[in-house]
Write a protein that holds these residues in place. Structure first.
Motif, mmCIF file in Angstrom:
data_model
loop_
_atom_site.group_PDB
_atom_site.id
_atom_site.type_symbol
_atom_site.label_atom_id
_atom_site.label_comp_id
_atom_site.label_asym_id
_atom_site.label_seq_id
_atom_site.Cartn_x
_atom_site.Cartn_y
_atom_site.Cartn_z
ATOM 1 N N HIS A 171 43.525 41.347 31.395
ATOM 2 C CA HIS A 171 43.167 40.199 30.547
ATOM 3 C C HIS A 171 42.272 40.688 29.420
ATOM 4 O O HIS A 171 41.818 41.839 29.432
ATOM 5 C CB HIS A 171 42.417 39.151 31.375
ATOM 6 C CG HIS A 171 41.070 39.653 31.833
ATOM 7 N ND1 HIS A 171 40.926 40.471 32.935
ATOM 8 C CD2 HIS A 171 39.835 39.504 31.311
ATOM 9 C CE1 HIS A 171 39.655 40.782 33.073
ATOM 10 N NE2 HIS A 171 38.963 40.215 32.087
ATOM 11 N N ASP A 219 38.665 39.516 27.228
ATOM 12 C CA ASP A 219 37.515 38.610 27.270
ATOM 13 C C ASP A 219 37.439 37.930 25.911
ATOM 14 O O ASP A 219 37.043 38.566 24.920
ATOM 15 C CB ASP A 219 36.212 39.393 27.521
ATOM 16 C CG ASP A 219 36.115 39.920 28.946
ATOM 17 O OD1 ASP A 219 37.140 39.922 29.660
ATOM 18 O OD2 ASP A 219 35.012 40.329 29.325
ATOM 19 N N HIS A 248 42.047 44.676 29.986
ATOM 20 C CA HIS A 248 41.437 45.456 31.055
ATOM 21 C C HIS A 248 41.601 44.733 32.383
ATOM 22 O O HIS A 248 41.864 43.527 32.409
ATOM 23 C CB HIS A 248 39.956 45.716 30.750
ATOM 24 C CG HIS A 248 39.171 44.455 30.552
ATOM 25 N ND1 HIS A 248 39.145 43.787 29.355
ATOM 26 C CD2 HIS A 248 38.405 43.730 31.396
ATOM 27 C CE1 HIS A 248 38.391 42.703 29.471
ATOM 28 N NE2 HIS A 248 37.932 42.637 30.705
ATOM 29 N N ARG A 254 27.090 39.471 28.540
ATOM 30 C CA ARG A 254 27.758 39.072 27.309
ATOM 31 C C ARG A 254 26.863 38.177 26.462
ATOM 32 O O ARG A 254 25.950 37.532 26.983
ATOM 33 C CB ARG A 254 29.032 38.280 27.619
ATOM 34 C CG ARG A 254 30.033 38.968 28.526
ATOM 35 C CD ARG A 254 31.318 38.180 28.515
ATOM 36 N NE ARG A 254 32.344 38.758 29.366
ATOM 37 C CZ ARG A 254 32.645 38.311 30.583
ATOM 38 N NH1 ARG A 254 31.977 37.309 31.098
ATOM 39 N NH2 ARG A 254 33.614 38.869 31.270
HETATM 40 FE FE FE Z 1 37.068 40.973 31.506
#
Ligand code: FE
Ligand code: MD5
Length: 203
Positions: free
Chosen positions: A121, A123, A177, A200
């Protein structure tokens, strides 16, 4: 030692080892307040990884979609504060990788029991893709899949061990990833688990 994987991706081997026990204790305190739980994808699949969060924003997923939430939907309470040690670790690692001034407002805690995995996927639920992402691996080892900017791009397999810290910024921030199924084992500090902390800037 620092291993450059590509222009904006750096693997800091063992970076978190000098404070691993303290980090584990702080994560334990967070998940005492905001328990690890399984989540469902918008498509209705249950994720094999159990998650929780600390900081201003927590990443959540349910039938309504993926998003950042200021409170834990399970308790209705704000997420636990991000422990100062975690915030410092993430900022220092980002700086060491060439991204000074990283101030994460979200720390996602992913718990992998043997067999748990994460599919490929990107982010992209964050508002600003210019900030890097820092990930800290603790407990059982795992094979990380580092893909390219398209889902079909060939993925590189990277062994991640207890104490490793990965930083992604710039063009590498948006790579696909995932994590291969964690193999059975017992880690002296964490038992039969891999914990990953993902820092994040959500907002
Ligand atoms: Fe991720
Ligand atoms: C993990 N977690 O090991 C990983 C570590 C997640 C997730 O992927 O979304 O919870 S973060 C790995 C990562 C983040 C951002 C970019 C890239 C990898 N990358 O470009 O490879 O539980």
């Amino acid at each position: 030692w620092a291993e450059r994987l590509s222009a904006g991706a750096v693997l800091l081997h063992g970076w978190a080892l000098p404070q691993d026990a303290e980090l584990c204790a702080e994560v334990d305190a967070v998940i005492g307040q905001a328990p690890l739980r399984g989540m469902e994808t918008p498509g209705g699949q249950s994720m094999s990884v159990a998650t929780s969060s600390c900081g201003d924003w927590g990443w959540v997923s349910d039938r309504g979609g993926y998003r950042y939430s200021a409170s834990d939907p399970q308790t209705g309470q704000a997420w636990p504060r991000m422990p100062a040690r975690l915030l410092r670790l993430a900022g220092d690692a980002a700086a060491a990788a060439g991204f000074p001034g990283f101030a994460p407002d979200a720390c996602l805690i992913n718990c992998y029991q043997p067999g748990a995995r994460m599919g490929l996927h990107q982010d992209k639920d964050e508002r600003d893709f210019s900030a890097p992402i820092v990930s800290v691996s603790l407990g059982l080892p795992a094979v990380f899949l580092l893909g390219g900017l398209r889902r079909a791009d060939r993925a590189l397999k990277i062994a991640l061990e207890h104490g490793d810290v990965l930083v992604w910024g710039g063009e590498d921030r948006m790579r696909f990833h995932g994590v291969q199924p964690v193999k059975p084992g017992v880690h002296p500090l964490l038992g039969a688990r891999r914990l990953n902390l993902t820092f994040r800037k959500a907002r």
